[in-house]
Design a protein around this motif. Structure first.
Motif, PDB file in Angstrom:
ATOM      1  N   SER A  19       0.808  -1.218   0.000  1.00  0.00           N
ATOM      2  CA  SER A  19       0.000   0.000   0.000  1.00  0.00           C
ATOM      3  C   SER A  19       0.843   1.271   0.000  1.00  0.00           C
ATOM      4  CB  SER A  19      -0.936   0.011   1.208  1.00  0.00           C
ATOM      5  OG  SER A  19      -0.185   0.061   2.402  1.00  0.00           O
ATOM      6  N   THR A  20       2.173   1.147   0.039  1.00  0.00           N
ATOM      7  CA  THR A  20       3.039   2.312  -0.009  1.00  0.00           C
ATOM      8  C   THR A  20       2.958   2.927  -1.400  1.00  0.00           C
ATOM      9  OG1 THR A  20       4.551   1.310   1.573  1.00  0.00           O
ATOM     10  CG2 THR A  20       5.411   3.130   0.265  1.00  0.00           C
ATOM     11  N   PRO A  21       2.614   4.213  -1.500  1.00  0.00           N
ATOM     12  CA  PRO A  21       2.483   4.817  -2.817  1.00  0.00           C
ATOM     13  C   PRO A  21       3.832   4.873  -3.530  1.00  0.00           C
ATOM     14  CG  PRO A  21       2.227   6.480  -1.088  1.00  0.00           C
ATOM     15  CD  PRO A  21       2.359   5.147  -0.413  1.00  0.00           C
ATOM     16  N   THR A  22       3.824   4.630  -4.827  1.00  0.00           N
ATOM     17  CA  THR A  22       5.047   4.735  -5.609  1.00  0.00           C
ATOM     18  C   THR A  22       5.101   6.122  -6.231  1.00  0.00           C
ATOM     19  OG1 THR A  22       3.927   3.838  -7.534  1.00  0.00           O
ATOM     20  CG2 THR A  22       5.091   2.267  -6.129  1.00  0.00           C
ATOM     21  N   GLU A  23       6.284   6.533  -6.596  1.00  0.00           N
ATOM     22  CA  GLU A  23       6.450   7.831  -7.224  1.00  0.00           C
ATOM     23  C   GLU A  23       5.906   7.771  -8.645  1.00  0.00           C
ATOM     24  OE1 GLU A  23      10.598   7.471  -6.559  1.00  0.00           O
ATOM     25  OE2 GLU A  23      10.588   9.046  -5.051  1.00  0.00           O
ATOM     26  N   PRO A  24       5.127   8.764  -9.055  1.00  0.00           N
ATOM     27  CA  PRO A  24       4.628   8.762 -10.429  1.00  0.00           C
ATOM     28  C   PRO A  24       5.799   8.778 -11.407  1.00  0.00           C
ATOM     29  CG  PRO A  24       3.533  10.457  -9.116  1.00  0.00           C
ATOM     30  CD  PRO A  24       4.659   9.909  -8.288  1.00  0.00           C
ATOM     31  N   SER A  25       5.665   8.022 -12.481  1.00  0.00           N
ATOM     32  CA  SER A  25       6.729   7.990 -13.482  1.00  0.00           C
ATOM     33  C   SER A  25       6.136   7.845 -14.876  1.00  0.00           C
ATOM     34  CB  SER A  25       7.722   6.865 -13.189  1.00  0.00           C
ATOM     35  OG  SER A  25       7.089   5.609 -13.297  1.00  0.00           O
ATOM     36  N   ALA A  26       6.973   8.122 -15.853  1.00  0.00           N
ATOM     37  CA  ALA A  26       6.594   8.008 -17.255  1.00  0.00           C
ATOM     38  C   ALA A  26       7.851   7.675 -18.046  1.00  0.00           C
ATOM     39  CB  ALA A  26       5.979   9.317 -17.750  1.00  0.00           C
ATOM     40  N   SER A  27       7.651   7.199 -19.259  1.00  0.00           N
ATOM     41  CA  SER A  27       8.794   6.893 -20.117  1.00  0.00           C
ATOM     42  C   SER A  27       8.478   7.287 -21.550  1.00  0.00           C
ATOM     43  CB  SER A  27       9.157   5.410 -20.034  1.00  0.00           C
ATOM     44  OG  SER A  27       8.073   4.623 -20.481  1.00  0.00           O
ATOM     45  N   ALA A  28       9.531   7.392 -22.347  1.00  0.00           N
ATOM     46  CA  ALA A  28       9.394   7.756 -23.756  1.00  0.00           C
ATOM     47  C   ALA A  28      10.408   6.966 -24.569  1.00  0.00           C
ATOM     48  CB  ALA A  28       9.618   9.252 -23.938  1.00  0.00           C
ATOM     49  N   GLN A  29       9.913   6.225 -25.548  1.00  0.00           N
ATOM     50  CA  GLN A  29      10.766   5.456 -26.457  1.00  0.00           C
ATOM     51  C   GLN A  29      10.929   6.280 -27.728  1.00  0.00           C
ATOM     52  OE1 GLN A  29      12.066   2.143 -25.902  1.00  0.00           O
ATOM     53  NE2 GLN A  29      13.282   2.723 -27.672  1.00  0.00           N
ATOM     54  N   LEU A  30      12.078   6.941 -27.868  1.00  0.00           N
ATOM     55  CA  LEU A  30      12.329   7.793 -29.031  1.00  0.00           C
ATOM     56  C   LEU A  30      12.562   6.947 -30.274  1.00  0.00           C
ATOM     57  CD1 LEU A  30      14.670  10.286 -27.215  1.00  0.00           C
ATOM     58  CD2 LEU A  30      12.594  10.968 -28.452  1.00  0.00           C
ATOM     59  N   MET A  31      11.826   7.296 -31.331  1.00  0.00           N
ATOM     60  CA  MET A  31      11.954   6.619 -32.616  1.00  0.00           C
ATOM     61  C   MET A  31      12.453   7.626 -33.650  1.00  0.00           C
ATOM     62  SD  MET A  31      10.992   3.655 -31.650  1.00  0.00           S
ATOM     63  CE  MET A  31      10.857   2.756 -33.156  1.00  0.00           C
ATOM     64  N   ALA A  32      13.287   7.158 -34.557  1.00  0.00           N
ATOM     65  CA  ALA A  32      13.853   8.027 -35.586  1.00  0.00           C
ATOM     66  C   ALA A  32      12.767   8.581 -36.502  1.00  0.00           C
ATOM     67  CB  ALA A  32      14.875   7.256 -36.413  1.00  0.00           C
ATOM     68  N   THR A  33      12.907   9.841 -36.884  1.00  0.00           N
ATOM     69  CA  THR A  33      12.046  10.426 -37.907  1.00  0.00           C
ATOM     70  C   THR A  33      12.611  10.022 -39.270  1.00  0.00           C
ATOM     71  OG1 THR A  33      13.327  12.474 -37.846  1.00  0.00           O
ATOM     72  CG2 THR A  33      11.339  12.379 -36.457  1.00  0.00           C
ATOM     73  N   LYS A  34      11.877  10.328 -40.336  1.00  0.00           N
ATOM     74  CA  LYS A  34      12.315   9.971 -41.697  1.00  0.00           C
ATOM     75  C   LYS A  34      13.709  10.518 -41.967  1.00  0.00           C
ATOM     76  CE  LYS A  34       7.696   9.884 -43.660  1.00  0.00           C
ATOM     77  NZ  LYS A  34       6.717  10.612 -44.481  1.00  0.00           N
ATOM     78  N   GLY A  35      14.593   9.659 -42.455  1.00  0.00           N
ATOM     79  CA  GLY A  35      15.945  10.063 -42.797  1.00  0.00           C
ATOM     80  C   GLY A  35      16.912  10.119 -41.627  1.00  0.00           C
TER      81      GLY A  35
END
Length: 171
Positions: A19-35
């Motif tokens: 029941s201990t709250p966890t710290e909010p988190s997020a992630s981002a998987q960067l993908m290459a743009t064209k070229g």
């Protein structure tokens, strides 16, 4: 009796941990743009009033610097990253350096690639948040630009085309 007490103690400890709250988190998987061949992974963890931002970006030109910003929209569908919109700026601030004075919430420190074209980083930001508030970055875009940010040109920093795009996803 002692065994039963031990089992109760273990159960209480496990319940407390669950029941201990966890710290909010997020992630981002960067993908290459064209070229582009730029990819990477970025993690955002709320730590009290700041967000710890850690990650690694690969495929950059060796020994180069790159603008790095949270953008308005979590949309990388255009192929060139333009669908992510402009810099995330919920407080209507002028564009500027993350480390000095006024700046967009989405203005992050520039990435610096090493001799192998890899930028590894860890920094704190007090202008973004994960999980709540107007500066919550969940669902927003994350962009790596081709050029360094000049921290002056409004509203973009003249950082050039977008090399990689990601949608920031809450964990």
């Amino acid at each position: 009796m002692i065994q039963a007490l031990s089992l109760v103690t273990i159960a209480l400890v496990l319940t407390a941990c669950a029941s201990t709250p966890t710290e909010p988190s997020a992630s981002a998987q960067l993908m290459a743009t064209k070229g582009s061949t730029v990819t990477g992974m970025v993690k955002f963890t709320q730590k009290g009033s700041v967000v710890l931002v850690t990650g690694e970006v690969r495929g950059l030109a060796p020994n180069t610097e790159h603008g790095f910003h949270v953008h308005e929209k979590g949309d990388c569908s255009s192929g060139d990253g333009v669908s992510a919109g402009g810099h995330f700026n919920p407080n209507g601030k002028a564009h500027g350096s993350h480390d000095l004075g006024e700046h967009h919430a989405g203005d992050l420190p520039s990435l610096k690639a090493d001799t192998s074209g890899v930028a590894s980083f860890s920094f704190e930001s007090s202008t973004i948040s994960v999980g709540s508030g107007v500066t919550d970055i969940g669902g927003r875009g994350l962009i790596v630009h081709r050029d360094p940010d000049d921290f002056k040109t409004q509203p973009t920093g003249n950082a050039g085309p977008r090399l990689a795009c990601a949608v920031i996803t809450k964990s």
